[in-house]
Enzyme design. Structure first.
Site, mmCIF file in Angstrom:
data_model
loop_
_atom_site.group_PDB
_atom_site.id
_atom_site.type_symbol
_atom_site.label_atom_id
_atom_site.label_comp_id
_atom_site.label_asym_id
_atom_site.label_seq_id
_atom_site.Cartn_x
_atom_site.Cartn_y
_atom_site.Cartn_z
ATOM 1 N N ALA A 1 0.832 -1.206 0.000
ATOM 2 C CA ALA A 1 0.000 0.000 0.000
ATOM 3 C C ALA A 1 0.867 1.256 0.000
ATOM 4 C CB ALA A 1 -0.933 -0.002 1.204
ATOM 5 N N TYR A 2 1.937 1.242 0.793
ATOM 6 C CA TYR A 2 2.859 2.382 0.827
ATOM 7 C C TYR A 2 3.537 2.571 -0.530
ATOM 8 C CZ TYR A 2 7.000 5.130 2.067
ATOM 9 O OH TYR A 2 7.996 6.079 2.103
#
Length: 247
Positions: A154-155
């Site tokens: 996600a990052y």
């Protein structure tokens, strides 16, 4: 009141954080007047300003939510009124929340996108409109887009978006004499990176790089200073991987 000066003026978002602090110090050491932006760390930002001032530099701390265009527009207004213009914008502001894709909450996913993607877009848009000729915009990505380390999906997705907008914006600013690049650090000894990691894991990550160490905020600041300075004027629309060869 406007301060007239021949010094270049740099705005560092997230300037109260680990890499942001190092970048602020390094650009001040290069003779730039530095605006240290912060969101909720006023004391730390003022500390950076005092340190720069004590070394003979010029600095100012200003608050704002990078994802809110009105707040950041007001911040740009204040910088221009104080220093007469802006030459360099460095977007170090960001958050990192880790979990496997199957377990990542949408709330955390949205929080990261708000700061890392929307915040970078808001500040990049203002920089595109206001940077003076000869200016530089430097956004922040991550080497995890190449390392593909589990729990970082996600990052890394937010930073992939940052890379895309950075490379396209460089081409949109044709004729403006403004460079647009991104720096993609590898493992770097900041609170953001070290939090929650065991000593064993940190040692493993250090050994992964051919240089066999974790990067430092000063390492990353040197890459930013190159892109922001005269030596980096022919580098445009690029992602600089500052990671010691880990990827």
């Amino acid at each position: 009141m406007t301060t007239t000066s021949t010094a270049r003026v740099a705005l560092v978002t997230g300037g109260s954080g680990g890499i942001g602090t190092a970048v602020s110090r390094r650009l001040a050491a290069a003779g730039m007047s530095v605006v240290v932006h912060y969101a909720g760390r006023a004391e730390q930002a003022e500390g950076v300003v005092k340190e720069i001032s004590a070394a003979g530099g010029s600095a100012l701390a200003l608050p704002g939510d990078v994802a809110e265009p009105e707040q950041m527009s007001e911040l740009f207004d204040t910088v221009e009124q104080r220093f007469g213009g802006i030459d360099v914008v460095v977007n170090t502001a960001g958050i990192m929340l880790l979990a496997p894709v199957a377990e990542m909450s949408l709330e955390d996913f949205d929080r990261m996108h708000r700061v890392n993607v929307r915040g970078t877009f808001v500040v990049s848009q203002l920089a595109a409109r206001r940077l003076r000729s000869g200016g530089a915009l430097i956004n922040f990505s991550t080497s995890v887009t190449r390392i593909r380390q589990p729990t970082y999906a996600a990052y890394a997705a937010t930073k992939g978006a940052v890379e895309a907008m950075t490379l396209i914006l460089a081409r949109e600013l044709r004729g403006r004499d403004v460079t647009v690049n991104a720096v993609a650090p590898g493992p770097t000894a900041t609170p953001l990176f070290l939090d929650g990691k065991s000593g064993q894991l940190i040692e493993q990550l250090a050994k992964a790089a051919p240089l066999e160490r974790i990067g430092t905020p000063d390492d990353i600041a040197e890459s930013v200073a190159f892109l922001a300075g005269p030596g980096g004027r022919w580098v445009n629309g690029q992602v600089l991987y500052a990671n010691g060869g880990i990827a």
